[in-house]
Design an enzyme around this catalytic site. Structure first.
Site, PDB file in Angstrom:
ATOM      1  N   LEU A  47       0.824  -1.228   0.000  1.00  0.00           N
ATOM      2  CA  LEU A  47       0.000   0.000   0.000  1.00  0.00           C
ATOM      3  C   LEU A  47       0.847   1.264   0.000  1.00  0.00           C
ATOM      4  O   LEU A  47       0.377   2.325  -0.371  1.00  0.00           O
ATOM      5  CB  LEU A  47      -0.885   0.049   1.252  1.00  0.00           C
ATOM      6  CG  LEU A  47      -2.113  -0.833   1.276  1.00  0.00           C
ATOM      7  CD1 LEU A  47      -2.861  -0.614   2.580  1.00  0.00           C
ATOM      8  CD2 LEU A  47      -3.023  -0.507   0.096  1.00  0.00           C
ATOM      9  N   LYS A  80      -0.703  -5.952  12.814  1.00  0.00           N
ATOM     10  CA  LYS A  80      -1.675  -6.081  13.906  1.00  0.00           C
ATOM     11  C   LYS A  80      -1.111  -6.591  15.227  1.00  0.00           C
ATOM     12  O   LYS A  80      -1.876  -6.909  16.131  1.00  0.00           O
ATOM     13  CB  LYS A  80      -2.809  -7.004  13.452  1.00  0.00           C
ATOM     14  CG  LYS A  80      -2.317  -8.403  13.104  1.00  0.00           C
ATOM     15  CD  LYS A  80      -3.435  -9.409  12.954  1.00  0.00           C
ATOM     16  CE  LYS A  80      -2.901 -10.798  12.726  1.00  0.00           C
ATOM     17  NZ  LYS A  80      -3.888 -11.834  12.621  1.00  0.00           N
ATOM     18  N   SER A  85     -10.968  -2.059  15.195  1.00  0.00           N
ATOM     19  CA  SER A  85     -10.773  -3.080  16.216  1.00  0.00           C
ATOM     20  C   SER A  85     -11.332  -2.604  17.547  1.00  0.00           C
ATOM     21  O   SER A  85     -11.357  -1.395  17.830  1.00  0.00           O
ATOM     22  CB  SER A  85      -9.267  -3.325  16.349  1.00  0.00           C
ATOM     23  OG  SER A  85      -8.989  -4.036  17.525  1.00  0.00           O
ATOM     24  N   TYR A 124      -0.343   0.195  17.957  1.00  0.00           N
ATOM     25  CA  TYR A 124      -1.273  -0.469  17.027  1.00  0.00           C
ATOM     26  C   TYR A 124      -2.666   0.147  17.156  1.00  0.00           C
ATOM     27  O   TYR A 124      -3.291   0.533  16.159  1.00  0.00           O
ATOM     28  CB  TYR A 124      -1.317  -1.984  17.315  1.00  0.00           C
ATOM     29  CG  TYR A 124      -2.490  -2.686  16.665  1.00  0.00           C
ATOM     30  CD1 TYR A 124      -2.601  -2.755  15.283  1.00  0.00           C
ATOM     31  CD2 TYR A 124      -3.508  -3.263  17.441  1.00  0.00           C
ATOM     32  CE1 TYR A 124      -3.693  -3.376  14.678  1.00  0.00           C
ATOM     33  CE2 TYR A 124      -4.593  -3.890  16.847  1.00  0.00           C
ATOM     34  CZ  TYR A 124      -4.682  -3.947  15.467  1.00  0.00           C
ATOM     35  OH  TYR A 124      -5.762  -4.550  14.871  1.00  0.00           O
ATOM     36  N   LYS A 177      -5.260   2.533  14.527  1.00  0.00           N
ATOM     37  CA  LYS A 177      -6.680   2.298  14.200  1.00  0.00           C
ATOM     38  C   LYS A 177      -7.493   3.545  14.504  1.00  0.00           C
ATOM     39  O   LYS A 177      -8.371   3.936  13.734  1.00  0.00           O
ATOM     40  CB  LYS A 177      -7.215   1.102  15.001  1.00  0.00           C
ATOM     41  CG  LYS A 177      -6.610  -0.231  14.612  1.00  0.00           C
ATOM     42  CD  LYS A 177      -7.028  -0.650  13.216  1.00  0.00           C
ATOM     43  CE  LYS A 177      -6.372  -1.931  12.772  1.00  0.00           C
ATOM     44  NZ  LYS A 177      -6.506  -2.207  11.338  1.00  0.00           N
ATOM     45  N   ASP A 209      -3.560  -5.992  29.882  1.00  0.00           N
ATOM     46  CA  ASP A 209      -4.797  -6.728  29.590  1.00  0.00           C
ATOM     47  C   ASP A 209      -5.970  -6.219  30.429  1.00  0.00           C
ATOM     48  O   ASP A 209      -5.830  -6.026  31.643  1.00  0.00           O
ATOM     49  CB  ASP A 209      -4.619  -8.223  29.900  1.00  0.00           C
ATOM     50  CG  ASP A 209      -4.116  -8.992  28.698  1.00  0.00           C
ATOM     51  OD1 ASP A 209      -3.867  -8.364  27.650  1.00  0.00           O
ATOM     52  OD2 ASP A 209      -3.965 -10.231  28.815  1.00  0.00           O
TER      53      ASP A 209
HETATM   54  P1  NAD Z   1      -3.431 -10.710   8.727  1.00  0.00           P
HETATM   55  O1  NAD Z   1      -2.068 -10.278   9.097  1.00  0.00           O
HETATM   56  O2  NAD Z   1      -3.704 -12.157   8.602  1.00  0.00           O
HETATM   57  O3  NAD Z   1      -3.877  -9.985   7.370  1.00  0.00           O
HETATM   58  C1  NAD Z   1      -3.437  -8.711   7.003  1.00  0.00           C
HETATM   59  C2  NAD Z   1      -2.904  -8.799   5.580  1.00  0.00           C
HETATM   60  O4  NAD Z   1      -2.453  -7.511   5.153  1.00  0.00           O
HETATM   61  C3  NAD Z   1      -1.710  -9.749   5.452  1.00  0.00           C
HETATM   62  O5  NAD Z   1      -1.949 -10.648   4.387  1.00  0.00           O
HETATM   63  C4  NAD Z   1      -0.527  -8.829   5.153  1.00  0.00           C
HETATM   64  O6  NAD Z   1       0.443  -9.453   4.363  1.00  0.00           O
HETATM   65  C5  NAD Z   1      -1.230  -7.660   4.477  1.00  0.00           C
HETATM   66  N1  NAD Z   1      -0.516  -6.372   4.574  1.00  0.00           N
HETATM   67  C6  NAD Z   1      -0.044  -5.784   5.699  1.00  0.00           C
HETATM   68  N2  NAD Z   1       0.510  -4.606   5.398  1.00  0.00           N
HETATM   69  C7  NAD Z   1       0.359  -4.424   4.068  1.00  0.00           C
HETATM   70  C8  NAD Z   1       0.729  -3.398   3.153  1.00  0.00           C
HETATM   71  N3  NAD Z   1       1.391  -2.301   3.552  1.00  0.00           N
HETATM   72  N4  NAD Z   1       0.414  -3.541   1.848  1.00  0.00           N
HETATM   73  C9  NAD Z   1      -0.241  -4.642   1.427  1.00  0.00           C
HETATM   74  N5  NAD Z   1      -0.598  -5.643   2.233  1.00  0.00           N
HETATM   75  C10 NAD Z   1      -0.307  -5.548   3.538  1.00  0.00           C
HETATM   76  O7  NAD Z   1      -4.436 -10.047   9.765  1.00  0.00           O
HETATM   77  P2  NAD Z   1      -5.998 -10.298  10.000  1.00  0.00           P
HETATM   78  O8  NAD Z   1      -6.162 -10.959  11.311  1.00  0.00           O
HETATM   79  O9  NAD Z   1      -6.609 -10.894   8.794  1.00  0.00           O
HETATM   80  O10 NAD Z   1      -6.457  -8.781  10.181  1.00  0.00           O
HETATM   81  C11 NAD Z   1      -7.000  -8.036   9.105  1.00  0.00           C
HETATM   82  C12 NAD Z   1      -7.295  -6.640   9.584  1.00  0.00           C
HETATM   83  O11 NAD Z   1      -8.193  -6.704  10.688  1.00  0.00           O
HETATM   84  C13 NAD Z   1      -6.065  -5.871  10.084  1.00  0.00           C
HETATM   85  O12 NAD Z   1      -6.194  -4.529   9.694  1.00  0.00           O
HETATM   86  C14 NAD Z   1      -6.162  -5.997  11.584  1.00  0.00           C
HETATM   87  O13 NAD Z   1      -5.556  -4.918  12.241  1.00  0.00           O
HETATM   88  C15 NAD Z   1      -7.671  -5.989  11.789  1.00  0.00           C
HETATM   89  N6  NAD Z   1      -8.083  -6.660  13.052  1.00  0.00           N
HETATM   90  C16 NAD Z   1      -7.660  -7.930  13.296  1.00  0.00           C
HETATM   91  C17 NAD Z   1      -8.014  -8.545  14.500  1.00  0.00           C
HETATM   92  C18 NAD Z   1      -7.519  -9.938  14.822  1.00  0.00           C
HETATM   93  O14 NAD Z   1      -7.486 -10.287  16.015  1.00  0.00           O
HETATM   94  N7  NAD Z   1      -7.176 -10.769  13.860  1.00  0.00           N
HETATM   95  C19 NAD Z   1      -8.825  -7.871  15.423  1.00  0.00           C
HETATM   96  C20 NAD Z   1      -9.260  -6.589  15.110  1.00  0.00           C
HETATM   97  C21 NAD Z   1      -8.874  -5.981  13.906  1.00  0.00           C
HETATM   98  N1  UDP Z   2      -4.329 -15.270  27.017  1.00  0.00           N
HETATM   99  C1  UDP Z   2      -3.729 -16.224  27.819  1.00  0.00           C
HETATM  100  N2  UDP Z   2      -2.638 -16.885  27.318  1.00  0.00           N
HETATM  101  C2  UDP Z   2      -2.144 -16.662  26.086  1.00  0.00           C
HETATM  102  C3  UDP Z   2      -2.767 -15.691  25.263  1.00  0.00           C
HETATM  103  C4  UDP Z   2      -3.856 -15.007  25.779  1.00  0.00           C
HETATM  104  O1  UDP Z   2      -4.147 -16.455  28.952  1.00  0.00           O
HETATM  105  O2  UDP Z   2      -1.132 -17.285  25.690  1.00  0.00           O
HETATM  106  C5  UDP Z   2      -5.519 -14.559  27.526  1.00  0.00           C
HETATM  107  C6  UDP Z   2      -5.371 -13.053  27.586  1.00  0.00           C
HETATM  108  O3  UDP Z   2      -4.811 -12.656  28.822  1.00  0.00           O
HETATM  109  C7  UDP Z   2      -6.820 -12.584  27.383  1.00  0.00           C
HETATM  110  C8  UDP Z   2      -7.427 -13.658  26.498  1.00  0.00           C
HETATM  111  O4  UDP Z   2      -6.574 -14.809  26.622  1.00  0.00           O
HETATM  112  O5  UDP Z   2      -7.524 -12.617  28.635  1.00  0.00           O
HETATM  113  C9  UDP Z   2      -7.474 -13.256  25.014  1.00  0.00           C
HETATM  114  O6  UDP Z   2      -6.183 -12.826  24.628  1.00  0.00           O
HETATM  115  P1  UDP Z   2      -5.858 -12.470  23.096  1.00  0.00           P
HETATM  116  O7  UDP Z   2      -4.418 -12.045  23.044  1.00  0.00           O
HETATM  117  O8  UDP Z   2      -6.275 -13.596  22.223  1.00  0.00           O
HETATM  118  O9  UDP Z   2      -6.850 -11.252  22.783  1.00  0.00           O
HETATM  119  P2  UDP Z   2      -6.853  -9.748  23.355  1.00  0.00           P
HETATM  120  O10 UDP Z   2      -6.327  -9.778  24.758  1.00  0.00           O
HETATM  121  O11 UDP Z   2      -6.021  -8.976  22.436  1.00  0.00           O
HETATM  122  O12 UDP Z   2      -8.287  -9.354  23.316  1.00  0.00           O
END
Ligand code: NAD
Ligand code: UDP
Length: 338
Positions: free
Chosen positions: A60, A85, A125, A149, A153, A295
């Site tokens: 990007l 992320k 997020s 991070y 967002k 946390d």
């Molecule tokens: P992911 O890392 O699996 O997917 C993100 C993708 O974006 C990857 O394929 C990566 O290669 C690509 N990418 C990163 N930077 C880039 C760039 N500069 N140009 C082009 N491609 C790029 O993550 P995910 O879990 O699928 O998350 C997707 C989105 O959702 C992210 O924006 C993340 O912050 C958000 N999100 C994820 C979670 C979660 O827990 N998985 C929670 C809340 C929000």
């Molecule tokens: N957690 C845990 N052991 C791990 C990873 C996570 O006990 O190895 C706990 C963490 O403290 C939280 C919950 O699991 O209470 C979810 O954590 P995660 O990192 O998946 O999500 P987030 O805290 O970012 O919402």
């Protein structure tokens, strides 16, 4: 037929959403720099859907390449997942996060604007609520990030709000995901984190499959029903459907909207472990460890707004999330390298 550009479409949530889009009849083009994913996920998505997507390996931050893609193709909307992320990494390398997530999104919006594309669904997020005052968390609760991070967002959300204020042609859905887990029911696509997972569910899956020895439960002295932290785990396929609903909403009722995507139900760490043991029939060895700094004790969504305005509701329960996560992990012990 509508044409959608999906950024980050090879990643965990992106790949599941691309599949849902293809199955719903959209034309999909994916861009991804493959920093945290591989093209194998998209190959499998196309096989599952019986349909092709266009793919371009573009970062990007490379505005020229982005622009030439938009010059060649016409998109009706962009679903923007691409971003970094990992909370810990963002604290060590904040500039990387600001550059990749914020600067990357600025480039994307500039190129979209130049091409006259104004519909965007953004992956925000629950992290934008920082340490939430109370749960369930509704969209109007106080915002505040507690790490770089989360800051990225928040900044992107604000930027997209400013953009809409400056030009109401911008149609924007800010989707605040809670804790995405699980995998497509086929077990062909799923979460494939690099290195040792930070998140609970992939950690538990890797213990179950024998890649890791033991889970550390971060704290059992929280004011919760069993002392361990409560989160709102949501099945990635439910999340994928939320994006289809958001695109529909933008097409029918333009504007800027913000939705929590969660189940509205919290599960403790011990409840997740037990549900996973039931689903996999594998014992998960764990030990109680100190709390993880930063946390929150309890975080779960109020998703009533998404239900009312999008007609979206999470359908899959914790048992299904664990069953599908296990199906993916046991079929692909080394992730996409299996
Ligand atoms: P992911 O890392 O699996 O997917 C993100 C993708 O974006 C990857 O394929 C990566 O290669 C690509 N990418 C990163 N930077 C880039 C760039 N500069 N140009 C082009 N491609 C790029 O993550 P995910 O879990 O699928 O998350 C997707 C989105 O959702 C992210 O924006 C993340 O912050 C958000 N999100 C994820 C979670 C979660 O827990 N998985 C929670 C809340 C929000
Ligand atoms: N957690 C845990 N052991 C791990 C990873 C996570 O006990 O190895 C706990 C963490 O403290 C939280 C919950 O699991 O209470 C979810 O954590 P995660 O990192 O998946 O999500 P987030 O805290 O970012 O919402």
């Amino acid at each position: 037929m509508k044409s959608i550009l999906v950024t980050g479409g090879c990643g965990f949530i992106g790949s599941h959403t691309v599949l849902a889009l293809l199955q719903a009849g959209f034309n999909v083009c994916v861009i991804d720099n493959l920093y945290n994913s591989s093209y194998e996920s998209l190959k499998r998505v196309q096989k599952l859907a019986g349909k092709k997507t266009d793919f371009h390996q573009i970062d990007l931050r490379d505005k020229e390449k982005l622009k030439s893609l938009f010059d060649q193709s016409r998109f009706d909307a962009v679903v923007h997942f691409a971003g970094l992320k990992a909370v810990g990494e963002s604290m060590e390398k904040p500039l990387l996060y600001y550059s990749n997530n914020v600067y990357g999104t600025i480039n994307l919006c500039e190129v979209m604007k130049g091409a006259g594309v104004f519909d965007i669904v953004f992956s925000s997020s629950a992290t934008v609520y920082g340490n939430p005052e109370r749960s369930p968390i509704s969209e109007d609760q106080r915002l505040g990030a507690v790490n770089p991070y989360g800051q990225t967002k928040l900044i992107i959300e604000e930027m997209l709000r400013d953009l809409h204020r400056s030009d109401p042609q911008w149609n924007t859905a800010l989707l605040r995901y809670f804790n995405p887990v699980g995998a497509h029911k086929s077990g062909e696509i799923g979460e494939d984190p690099n290195g040792i997972p930070n998140n609970l569910m992939p950690f538990v899956s890797q213990v179950a499959v024998g890649k890791l020895d033991e889970l550390k439960v971060f704290g059992n002295d929280y004011p919760t029903r069993d002392g361990t932290g409560i989160r709102d785990y949501i099945h990635v396929s439910d999340l994928a459907n939320g994006h289809l609903k958001a695109l529909k909403k933008l097409a029918e009722n333009p504007g800027i909207v913000t939705y929590n995507l969660g189940t509205g139900k919290g599960a403790t760490v011990l409840e997740v472990i037990h549900a996973f043991e039931q689903a996999s029939n594998v014992k998960i060895p764990y030990k109680i460890a100190p709390r993880r700094p930063g946390d929150a004790a309890v975080t779960y969504a109020d998703s009533a707004k998404a239900e009312k305005e999008l007609g979206w509701k999470a359908e899959r329960d914790l048992e299904t999330m664990c069953r599908d996560a296990w199906n993916w992990q046991s079929k692909n012990p080394q992730g996409y390298d299996s």
